[in-house]
Design a protein around this motif. Sequence first.
Motif, PDB file in Angstrom:
ATOM      1  N   LEU A 108     -42.881  43.983 -19.159  1.00 17.97           N
ATOM      2  CA  LEU A 108     -43.873  43.516 -18.718  1.00 17.97           C
ATOM      3  C   LEU A 108     -44.969  44.435 -18.750  1.00 17.97           C
ATOM      4  O   LEU A 108     -44.645  45.604 -19.109  1.00 17.97           O
ATOM      5  N   ASN A 109     -46.184  43.768 -18.741  1.00 18.48           N
ATOM      6  CA  ASN A 109     -47.502  44.563 -18.853  1.00 18.48           C
ATOM      7  C   ASN A 109     -48.218  44.923 -17.515  1.00 18.48           C
ATOM      8  O   ASN A 109     -49.128  45.633 -17.665  1.00 18.48           O
ATOM      9  N   THR A 110     -47.823  44.455 -16.319  1.00 13.91           N
ATOM     10  CA  THR A 110     -48.611  44.621 -15.331  1.00 13.91           C
ATOM     11  C   THR A 110     -47.550  44.518 -14.107  1.00 13.91           C
ATOM     12  O   THR A 110     -46.589  44.006 -14.113  1.00 13.91           O
ATOM     13  N   SER A 111     -47.940  45.287 -12.998  1.00 10.92           N
ATOM     14  CA  SER A 111     -47.244  45.424 -11.785  1.00 10.92           C
ATOM     15  C   SER A 111     -47.371  44.098 -11.158  1.00 10.92           C
ATOM     16  O   SER A 111     -46.190  43.595 -10.449  1.00 10.92           O
ATOM     17  N   LYS A 112     -48.222  43.188 -11.286  1.00 11.31           N
ATOM     18  CA  LYS A 112     -48.284  41.682 -10.728  1.00 11.31           C
ATOM     19  C   LYS A 112     -47.220  40.846 -11.454  1.00 11.31           C
ATOM     20  O   LYS A 112     -46.586  40.156 -10.623  1.00 11.31           O
ATOM     21  N   GLU A 113     -47.072  41.018 -12.880  1.00  7.11           N
ATOM     22  CA  GLU A 113     -45.979  40.364 -13.263  1.00  7.11           C
ATOM     23  C   GLU A 113     -44.733  40.847 -12.887  1.00  7.11           C
ATOM     24  O   GLU A 113     -43.661  39.997 -12.744  1.00  7.11           O
ATOM     25  N   VAL A 114     -44.428  42.182 -12.812  1.00  7.23           N
ATOM     26  CA  VAL A 114     -43.144  42.657 -12.081  1.00  7.23           C
ATOM     27  C   VAL A 114     -42.608  42.016 -11.062  1.00  7.23           C
ATOM     28  O   VAL A 114     -41.632  41.590 -10.562  1.00  7.23           O
ATOM     29  N   ALA A 115     -43.795  42.088 -10.076  1.00  2.98           N
ATOM     30  CA  ALA A 115     -43.493  41.533  -8.704  1.00  2.98           C
ATOM     31  C   ALA A 115     -43.125  40.014  -8.614  1.00  2.98           C
ATOM     32  O   ALA A 115     -42.178  39.243  -8.081  1.00  2.98           O
ATOM     33  N   ALA A 116     -43.966  39.232  -9.793  1.00  2.00           N
ATOM     34  CA  ALA A 116     -43.616  37.941  -9.756  1.00  2.00           C
ATOM     35  C   ALA A 116     -41.956  37.369 -10.344  1.00  2.00           C
ATOM     36  O   ALA A 116     -41.405  36.698  -9.935  1.00  2.00           O
ATOM     37  N   VAL A 202     -48.536  37.621   2.787  1.00  2.00           N
ATOM     38  CA  VAL A 202     -49.675  37.926   1.659  1.00  2.00           C
ATOM     39  C   VAL A 202     -49.415  36.662   0.837  1.00  2.00           C
ATOM     40  O   VAL A 202     -48.367  36.100   0.570  1.00  2.00           O
ATOM     41  N   ALA A 203     -50.367  36.450   0.021  1.00  2.00           N
ATOM     42  CA  ALA A 203     -50.512  35.324  -0.852  1.00  2.00           C
ATOM     43  C   ALA A 203     -49.563  35.445  -2.040  1.00  2.00           C
ATOM     44  O   ALA A 203     -48.630  34.508  -2.563  1.00  2.00           O
ATOM     45  N   GLU A 204     -49.463  36.429  -2.654  1.00  2.00           N
ATOM     46  CA  GLU A 204     -48.426  37.151  -3.731  1.00  2.00           C
ATOM     47  C   GLU A 204     -47.928  38.205  -3.362  1.00  2.00           C
ATOM     48  O   GLU A 204     -48.326  39.208  -2.778  1.00  2.00           O
ATOM     49  N   PRO A 205     -46.537  38.411  -3.856  1.00  2.00           N
ATOM     50  CA  PRO A 205     -45.837  39.657  -3.723  1.00  2.00           C
ATOM     51  C   PRO A 205     -46.609  40.624  -4.581  1.00  2.00           C
ATOM     52  O   PRO A 205     -46.962  40.494  -5.485  1.00  2.00           O
ATOM     53  N   THR A 206     -46.469  41.885  -4.177  1.00  2.00           N
ATOM     54  CA  THR A 206     -47.066  43.113  -4.916  1.00  2.00           C
ATOM     55  C   THR A 206     -46.127  44.170  -4.850  1.00  2.00           C
ATOM     56  O   THR A 206     -45.319  44.352  -4.080  1.00  2.00           O
ATOM     57  N   LEU A 207     -46.212  44.912  -6.065  1.00  2.00           N
ATOM     58  CA  LEU A 207     -45.536  46.124  -6.144  1.00  2.00           C
ATOM     59  C   LEU A 207     -46.478  47.369  -6.425  1.00  2.00           C
ATOM     60  O   LEU A 207     -47.481  47.223  -7.220  1.00  2.00           O
ATOM     61  N   GLU A 208     -46.161  48.239  -5.987  1.00  2.00           N
ATOM     62  CA  GLU A 208     -46.968  49.577  -6.301  1.00  2.00           C
ATOM     63  C   GLU A 208     -46.058  50.485  -7.300  1.00  2.00           C
ATOM     64  O   GLU A 208     -44.868  50.911  -6.849  1.00  2.00           O
ATOM     65  N   PHE A 209     -46.659  51.169  -8.150  1.00  2.00           N
ATOM     66  CA  PHE A 209     -45.981  52.228  -8.980  1.00  2.00           C
ATOM     67  C   PHE A 209     -46.627  53.617  -8.957  1.00  2.00           C
ATOM     68  O   PHE A 209     -47.920  53.627  -8.901  1.00  2.00           O
ATOM     69  N   LYS A 210     -46.070  54.418  -8.809  1.00  2.00           N
ATOM     70  CA  LYS A 210     -46.652  55.825  -9.006  1.00  2.00           C
ATOM     71  C   LYS A 210     -47.163  56.227 -10.210  1.00  2.00           C
ATOM     72  O   LYS A 210     -46.740  55.500 -11.404  1.00  2.00           O
ATOM     73  N   LYS A 211     -48.062  57.034 -10.642  1.00  2.00           N
ATOM     74  CA  LYS A 211     -48.465  57.426 -11.633  1.00  2.00           C
ATOM     75  C   LYS A 211     -47.684  58.097 -12.732  1.00  2.00           C
ATOM     76  O   LYS A 211     -46.724  58.994 -12.125  1.00  2.00           O
ATOM     77  N   ILE A 212     -47.849  57.988 -13.961  1.00  2.00           N
ATOM     78  CA  ILE A 212     -47.082  59.105 -14.897  1.00  2.00           C
ATOM     79  C   ILE A 212     -47.573  60.334 -15.072  1.00  2.00           C
ATOM     80  O   ILE A 212     -49.053  60.354 -15.209  1.00  2.00           O
ATOM     81  N   ARG A 213     -47.178  61.415 -14.625  1.00  2.00           N
ATOM     82  CA  ARG A 213     -47.706  62.813 -14.958  1.00  2.00           C
ATOM     83  C   ARG A 213     -47.328  63.266 -16.408  1.00  2.00           C
ATOM     84  O   ARG A 213     -46.294  63.301 -16.645  1.00  2.00           O
ATOM     85  N   VAL A 214     -48.137  63.837 -17.143  1.00  2.00           N
ATOM     86  CA  VAL A 214     -48.253  64.129 -18.236  1.00  2.00           C
ATOM     87  C   VAL A 214     -48.658  65.610 -18.126  1.00  2.00           C
ATOM     88  O   VAL A 214     -49.776  66.015 -17.798  1.00  2.00           O
ATOM     89  N   GLU A 215     -47.840  66.664 -18.479  1.00  2.00           N
ATOM     90  CA  GLU A 215     -48.136  67.869 -18.344  1.00  2.00           C
ATOM     91  C   GLU A 215     -47.650  68.916 -19.556  1.00  2.00           C
ATOM     92  O   GLU A 215     -46.823  68.410 -20.562  1.00  2.00           O
ATOM     93  N   HIS A 216     -48.482  69.842 -19.940  1.00  2.00           N
ATOM     94  CA  HIS A 216     -48.002  70.967 -21.209  1.00  2.00           C
ATOM     95  C   HIS A 216     -48.341  72.285 -20.831  1.00  2.00           C
ATOM     96  O   HIS A 216     -49.324  72.797 -19.844  1.00  2.00           O
ATOM     97  N   THR A 217     -47.763  73.281 -21.226  1.00  2.00           N
ATOM     98  CA  THR A 217     -47.907  74.741 -21.076  1.00  2.00           C
ATOM     99  C   THR A 217     -47.622  75.386 -22.581  1.00  2.00           C
ATOM    100  O   THR A 217     -46.794  75.130 -23.215  1.00  2.00           O
ATOM    101  N   VAL A 218     -48.655  76.165 -22.567  1.00  2.00           N
ATOM    102  CA  VAL A 218     -48.718  77.234 -23.986  1.00  2.00           C
ATOM    103  C   VAL A 218     -48.887  78.607 -23.511  1.00  2.00           C
ATOM    104  O   VAL A 218     -49.297  78.833 -22.478  1.00  2.00           O
ATOM    105  N   GLN A 219     -48.350  79.532 -24.223  1.00  2.00           N
ATOM    106  CA  GLN A 219     -48.243  80.833 -24.098  1.00  2.00           C
ATOM    107  C   GLN A 219     -49.194  81.251 -25.320  1.00  2.00           C
ATOM    108  O   GLN A 219     -49.016  80.989 -26.671  1.00  2.00           O
ATOM    109  N   THR A 220     -50.034  82.029 -25.159  1.00  2.00           N
ATOM    110  CA  THR A 220     -50.940  82.504 -26.248  1.00  2.00           C
ATOM    111  C   THR A 220     -51.089  84.121 -25.948  1.00  2.00           C
ATOM    112  O   THR A 220     -50.915  84.637 -25.117  1.00  2.00           O
ATOM    113  N   LYS A 221     -51.476  84.615 -27.094  1.00  2.00           N
ATOM    114  CA  LYS A 221     -52.148  86.110 -27.428  1.00  2.00           C
ATOM    115  C   LYS A 221     -53.445  86.137 -27.927  1.00  2.00           C
ATOM    116  O   LYS A 221     -53.422  85.579 -29.129  1.00  2.00           O
ATOM    117  N   PHE A 222     -54.477  86.955 -27.250  1.00  2.00           N
ATOM    118  CA  PHE A 222     -55.745  87.066 -27.943  1.00  2.00           C
ATOM    119  C   PHE A 222     -55.993  88.389 -28.261  1.00  2.00           C
ATOM    120  O   PHE A 222     -55.694  89.348 -27.511  1.00  2.00           O
TER     121      PHE A 222
END
Length: 225
Positions: A108-116, A202-222
């Motif tokens: 599915l593409n929306t949280s509204k569709e998931v709830a439905a 409520v008129a329609e059921p709803t669902l709330e989703f947490k956000k996706i966390r994207v993270e990255h770590t690099v080690q460098t030498k200058f």
Amino acid sequence: MKKIVFLVAALVLSVTAMAQVQEAYPSYVQVEGYAEMEVDPDEFYLSIVINERDSKGKITVETQQRQMIEAFSQLGIDVEKQLKMSDMNSVFFKKNNTLTTASYELKLNTSKEVAAVYAALDGLGISDISIARVDNTEIERYKDQVRAEAMANAKKTAESLAGAVGQKIGKCFYIYDISGYRGVARYADSAMYMSANSEMKVAEPTLEFKKIRVEHTVQTKFVLE
């Protein structure tokens, strides 16, 4: 014995390479860079399981599947593209009783569709539903962006440290991806808010989703100049 010799040789080469780098850049600053981003999911994958038991007045998997597909069509879901069967099996027990199970994955593409969909399946008596995973269609672009930000943050930190001792940084001669790949997307568990017994109507059921966390770590030498 050959393996031991090979490992020793590899270790010697590694130490030699490090010594050469140290000789070429005797003065350098080593820092880590980190960046993260949170994005809203726009792809939701539901796991649906339909069970059938031999008993009086049983409802077959085929009947439930037909009812499910009809309900999805009424919701405007393209069943041919969005619904896939994962598995179907039968297990025979004593007294010729049979348990048949069919598993599906619905995109599915929306949280509204998931709830439905949750509401529709609940109305059909299908309750074995779960969120298999969530994703974002642009997740690879976000990973690249976060990785670049992690590198920029490493450079900024190196400049700050060098400036504190009256020096400047030169070229970056070492980059190590600590994450081991282009980025990591942490798909948080879904936080769902649906209740038939809720005092608030409520008129329609709803669902709330947490956000996706994207993270990255690099080690460098200058190089320090």
